[in-house]
Design a protein around this motif. Structure first.
Motif, PDB file in Angstrom:
ATOM      1  N   PHE A   1       0.815  -1.219   0.000  1.00  0.00           N
ATOM      2  CA  PHE A   1       0.000   0.000   0.000  1.00  0.00           C
ATOM      3  C   PHE A   1       0.847   1.266   0.000  1.00  0.00           C
TER       4      PHE A   1
ATOM      5  N   ALA B   1      -6.194   0.566  -4.599  1.00  0.00           N
ATOM      6  CA  ALA B   1      -5.649   0.291  -3.271  1.00  0.00           C
ATOM      7  C   ALA B   1      -5.490   1.606  -2.529  1.00  0.00           C
TER       8      ALA B   1
ATOM      9  N   THR C   1      -6.115  -3.435  -5.335  1.00  0.00           N
ATOM     10  CA  THR C   1      -6.144  -4.450  -4.285  1.00  0.00           C
ATOM     11  C   THR C   1      -7.463  -5.198  -4.392  1.00  0.00           C
TER      12      THR C   1
ATOM     13  N   THR D   1      -7.804  -1.024   3.125  1.00  0.00           N
ATOM     14  CA  THR D   1      -7.121  -2.292   2.885  1.00  0.00           C
ATOM     15  C   THR D   1      -8.160  -3.399   3.067  1.00  0.00           C
TER      16      THR D   1
END
Lengths: 308, 692
Positions: free
Chosen positions: A213, A270, A300, B182
């Motif tokens: 990331f 992401a 992602t 995430t």
């Protein structure tokens, strides 16, 4: 009935007589109209005036009407068909006098397009030497005393392409003229390439699965094939099997590209944990003229794809 | 001089305690005291001395960030110290009826090695209820998210040897916000998990240590859990994002879990998952709105194994390997009814030396196994598997460096024979040729039939029986034996096969891998005719959990011819794909019929009105079918019985261009298949028509 037929015959005979008489009258010696066509009318003006030292008479050149003059011929070539700013192009002119008269005096003019300038002292002529040479930035005028019938004169000169030439049309015209001859001209089209002053830039980029990331591709972060990137002008770019793409000939300025998430099911952009700016869904590049821009898209695996 | 020495000593004395303090607890693992802790309160919130011990307090105790002295006396009674060197154990002693732990925030990252979180210790857990190791008994303790809160991860594991057993985890996801997040997961295994997002409130992040393999947690065990579904087995109100995310861990074991109903993959690997063992799990109905593949492997997966799982009714591939490093072994799995939303291969392989054996691969709207051409993938051994009901080849090797969109999902179909050495460099499994029979039919002898053909010299040729008819590359249904091709490249096998049998073959070479199947050849009777073999009734597999054998009941009376009336369409508002209350009533009727007759399967055809672009409408119609499907899933209809088929604006219901006609066009149609003689009247209804 019969009477009518007889009248018709009579009329036909009359017509025949008319035609015969016309043919006979024109079969004689050539008419005066035809003689006038081959005659040359020479015209020359004379002026007299009273000068301080008595009467003076000046005579103009001769103009000849009716003479069948073969025009001068002019051929223009260059040592290249395309040039970039900074190049020197060598032009050659060949002027021939195919007529039976001398071209006296012979004037040759060359007009350059925007952004092309003469290289000083580069004019070479053979076999004649000019009596007069006038050069400005964009035009060249040479005067020769006389070009004999059947003779030629060859002229070569250098021209420098300046960056301004990119804005011109690259078309350049040479003209030869002499009294009594119709002026002739020869154009030459030079393709001007922007070369070193080209202002198109290049955009490079990649689409990859970001594992840490940070928005950069490191080992272990594979590229995503067949991802679609759209540019602000509608260009649609497809990444290669390694997730890379490049876009040449991009106009400079502010360019925006965005990733079409529909082209990579199962992935979304992401988050970038280090730079807030890179969390944007699009990439904004200020592409300087001739510069290189970079648009990296980190993706992602995703969930909860939008349901509208 | 002496003074300077003193100063020096003082400085050393001052810095030593400072150093000792800065050593993070994770490094001083051996120093962590072990406790046996019983969680007695299902509440969550800030750690404070009170009546009950919460899971958050238990984890902090194990992590060493909380000492027993900081607890109330009532709480201290639930904490017993363990001998040094023994990892902590967290058991559950929740009051009956309060066994749902609703988190309001992320639990602290687990950094205590050898910690065991054991939901089977809760009273009421019936360990004997599991009939099949793939379907563990229903947990009693469930871990979810408090209403109104948002928690990205259930358990975050960063220590070696942690075991999570017998829990139900569901509802872990994030909502849309300024930046992306995430990937959330029920269980996230990584050394130093990344923060959820990059908002200013997130903890400051040093550089990841993901390159350091030593820091990755080793030997984490996830077993006997229900991930993505509550203990009652219903579809949760808030589905989880991902199941187990093995982001950066080695030798993780995921066994005997039931992983269901996730928006994304059931199991997904990130940067490193070497030695991952996935065995005997039931992975059903995942990938509903995100990464569609049931098991998605990325990153380093050396010496990993996926064995004896049931992978059923997921939206994409059963197993998809995306640019992985290292080899995996896929053995004994039942991979069926996947590809509900994306027509992908049941197993998509990238990389070298993978082994696929003894699996059942079937009922997939794509090929069985696809091997990519780029990155060039070699030596993948795909032998001893059974296939059925495929829409493509049993084994599809991509060729000619094909890297189009379809090639990364469905493969590219049968390959021509290798005509140049260079084909090896641009074809999966180095363009090993599929075997070819010498004829399309072989006359049977007295007892045996001799099959002859050509294959790459020295390869092992596995012969298969073909059960399904029609397609020259029908799925390989049953292995008949193996022969070795001669150095000249010919093979011959004598088998006792009844006339009418149809056969195919694949070739395997240890140097290159396994080939695509050969076109089918038939065994003729001695008189040259091809008799029809009696069709063997196929018992279609399902994804359902095993049920206890029913008590013997008297045979039901013969079925009367049943006549059912089922609505066959629902309608939508302009440019919308949400289910209106009126449509929900219709869908409830459909769900009731589907639940009553478990053999019914249905295709959901999405349609739009003709306005807007074709591409937009195609996407819109897909969203409509998905919305209807997800509603039915929530009503309990198994996902393996539904397929999404978007049509966009291509098939209008009406002709005109008025508001009513357009409203009729905006619909999802339910096309029932496999009626088994049921007499159903499908009714076009307009009760839920929505005018603009």
């Amino acid at each position: 009935m019969r009477r009518n037929q007889r009248q018709l015959y009579r009329g036909l005979l009359f017509l025949l007589a008319l035609v015969l008489s016309y043919c006979l009258s024109h079969a004689g010696p050539p008419s005066t109209v035809a003689q006038a066509q081959s005659r040359v009318f020479v015209n020359q003006a004379t002026a007299q005036f009273d000068g301080p030292e008595g009467p003076v008479t000046v005579t103009s050149n001769e103009t000849r009407v009716g003479e069948d003059i073969v025009p001068l011929s002019i051929v223009k070539t260059a040592d290249r068909a395309a040039a970039e700013p900074g190049d020197v192009v060598v032009y050659r002119l060949l002027v021939t006098n195919p007529s039976s008269r001398a071209a006296t005096p012979l004037t040759i003019t060359d007009q350059l397009p925007r952004g092309l300038i003469y290289v000083p002292d580069s004019v070479q002529t053979t076999p004649l030497q000019p009596t007069q040479q006038v050069t400005t930035d964009s035009s060249l005028t040479l005067t020769f005393p006389s070009l004999e019938p059947g003779a030629s004169v060859s002229i070569a000169y250098g021209v420098l392409i300046t960056p301004d030439a990119v804005r011109g049309d690259g078309r350049n015209v040479a003209q030869a003229s002499a009294p009594g001859f119709a002026p002739v001209s020869a154009p030459f089209q030079l393709t001007i390439r922007p070369g070193i002053v080209s202002d198109c830039g290049t955009i490079l980029g990649r689409v990859f699965v970001d594992k840490n990331f940070d928005g950069q591709q490191q080992p272990g972060e594979p590229g995503v094939p067949n991802a679609v990137v759209f540019m602000d002008d509608g260009n649609r770019i497809l990444t290669d099997p390694d997730g890379l793409f490049s876009l040449a000939n991009v106009l400079p300025g502010y360019r925006v590209g965005t990733l079409d998430l529909y082209s990579l099911p199962g992935y979304t952009l992401a988050p970038n944990l280090y730079r807030i700016e890179d969390n944007s869904a699009s990439r904004f590049v200020r592409l300087s003229p001739g510069g290189l821009g970079r648009m990296n898209f980190a993706v992602t695996p995703t969930f909860g794809e939008e349901q509208s | 001089m002496k003074q300077q020495w003193w100063i020096g000593y003082g400085a050393v004395a001052l810095t030593v305690p400072g150093l000792a303090l800065t050593v993070p607890p994770a490094v001083g693992q051996s120093a962590l005291a072990g406790y046996s802790v019983r969680v007695t309160s299902a509440g969550d919130g800030p750690v404070q001395p009170d009546e009950g011990l919460t899971l958050r307090e238990a984890v902090e105790l194990a992590n060493g960030t909380l000492t027993p002295e900081q607890l109330s006396e009532a709480e201290q009674a639930f904490v017993q110290p363990l001998p040094t060197g023994q990892g902590s154990r967290i058991g559950f002693d929740l009051p009956a009826g309060q066994t749902t732990i609703a988190l309001v925030d992320l639990l602290p990252e687990i950094i205590a090695p050898e910690l065991v979180i054991d939901g089977t210790t809760q009273a009421g857990y019936d360990a004997s209820a599991g009939l099949d190791p793939k379907f563990p008994p229903a947990p009693v303790v469930s871990l979810t998210v408090a209403e109104g809160s948002e928690v990205a991860r259930g358990l975050t594991i960063a220590a070696d040897g942690v075991t999570v057993r017998g829990l139900s985890l569901y509802g872990f996801r994030t909502s849309d916000r300024a930046t992306q997040t995430t990937p959330p997961a029920d269980i996230f295994i990584s050394a130093l998990a990344p923060p959820v997002d990059s908002s200013p409130l997130s903890p400051a992040l040093e550089l990841f240590r993901i390159e350091d393999a030593e820091a990755a947690p080793r030997g984490v065990v996830i077993e006997q859990n229900w991930l993505g579904l509550p203990p009652d087995g219903e579809f949760p109100a808030v589905p989880s994002a991902f199941g187990v995310s093995v982001f950066n861990a080695v030798e993780t074991t995921i066994r005997n879990n039931r992983i269901q109903n996730h928006d994304g993959s059931a199991i997904i690997t990130g940067f490193r998952a070497d030695g991952l063992q996935v065995s005997e799990n039931a992975i059903i109905g995942n990938g509903l709105a995100g990464m569609p593949d049931a098991i998605r492997l990325e990153g380093a997966i050396a010496s990993s194994a996926i064995t004896d799982n049931l992978i059923c009714a997921n939206d994409g591939s059963g197993i998809y390997l995306f640019k992985t490093e290292g080899a995996t072994q896929i053995t004994g799995n039942a991979i069926q009814y996947n590809g509900r939303r994306f027509e992908r291969a049941a197993v998509y392989l990238m990389g070298n030396d993978h082994q696929l054996s003894d699996n059942f691969i079937g009922y997939q709207p794509g090929p069985g196994v696809a091997v990519t051409a780029y990155p060039l993938s070699l030596r993948n051994q795909i032998r001893g598997n059974r296939y059925a009901g495929l829409d493509g080849l049993s084994i599809d090797l991509n060729t000619q460096g094909n890297t189009g969109v379809q090639d990364f999902q469905k493969g590219d179909g049968p390959n021509p024979p290798r005509n140049s050495y260079h084909r090896r460099r641009e074809t999966g499994n180095a363009a090993i040729n599929s075997p070819e029979f010498d004829a399309y039919s072989f006359a049977s002898g007295a007892a045996e039939v001799t099959l002859t053909g050509t294959a790459d010299p020295g390869t092992e040729v596995d012969l298969y029986r073909i059960a399904e008819e029609g397609f020259p590359y029908s799925p390989l249904s049953e292995s008949l034996g193996t022969v070795t091709a001669s150095p000249e490249g010919t093979f011959s096998a004598s088998l006792a096969l009844p006339p009418g049998t149809r056969v195919s073959a694949i070739a395997s070479d240890p140097e290159w891998g396994t080939s695509e199947p050969a076109p089918v050849a038939a065994v003729l009777a001695a008189d040259g005719t091809l008799p029809d073999l009696p069709a063997t009734p196929v018992e279609l597999p399902t994804c359902a959990a095993p049920v206890p054998p029913p008590a013997p009941v008297e045979p039901p009376p013969p079925l009367e011819p049943l006549v059912l009336t089922v609505p066959r369409n629902i309608h939508f508002a302009l440019d919308r794909s949400d289910i209106s209350p009126e449509s929900a009533v219709i869908l409830d009727q459909i769900a009731a019929v589907m639940l009553e007759y478990p053999f019914l399967t249905v295709e959901l055809h999405g349609h739009t009105d003709p306005r807007a672009s074709a591409a937009y409408n195609l996407a819109l119609s897909e969203r409509r079918s998905l919305a209807a499907r997800n509603y039915l899933v929530r009503q309990g209809v198994p996902p393996e019985r539904m397929r999404i088929v978007p049509f966009g604006e291509t098939q209008r219901r009406s002709q005109g261009s008025g508001r009513v006609e357009y409203a009729r066009d905006r619909r999802v149609e339910f096309v029932f298949t496999d009626l088994r003689g049921l007499d159903i009247i499908f009714q076009d209804q307009e009760a839920d028509l929505q005018l603009e």
